[in-house]
Write a protein that holds these residues in place. Structure first.
Motif: not given
Length: 107
Positions: A42, A96-97, A101, A27-30, A99
């Motif tokens: 990322k 999460e979704n 996280c 995710t973008e904020q993983a 992906l």
């Protein structure tokens, strides 16, 4: 072994040493925790995996996977150009979704 799609992709992209495709599993904020360091988002994750791929050229062989709800533990033999190779490592993942996280790598 039946792995979630994103975990299969993570292993395949690691074994191809494809840092960009590997990063797309997150995710973008993983957040990634590895070797005593934490990498957020990322951008940092891609820098971390690019450095790791250049330095260690690590390949993963999944040995076991267990999942409960949105958390999983992948046990894999990892071989590369690092002291003690090959090593059996655990990859603690939060999904999460479809992906990743969160990822924490332990020996």
């Amino acid at each position: 072994m039946n792995l979630p799609v994103v975990i299969s992709k993570l292993v395949a992209t690691q074994n191809a040493l494809d840092s960009e495709a590997y990063t797309e599993c997150f995710t973008e904020q993983a957040v990634v925790h590895d070797e005593g360091k934490t990498h957020h988002g990322k951008g940092e994750i891609q820098q971390w995996i690019e450095h790791s791929n250049q330095e260690y050229r690590a390949l993963m062989k999944p040995l076991n996977y267990e999942q409960t709800e949105n958390e999983g533990v992948l046990t894999a033999e990892v071989a590369g150009t690092f002291p003690g190779s090959p090593a059996v490592l655990q990859f603690y993942l939060t999904l999460e979704n479809d992906l990743i996280c969160a990822l924490k790598v332990t020996g």
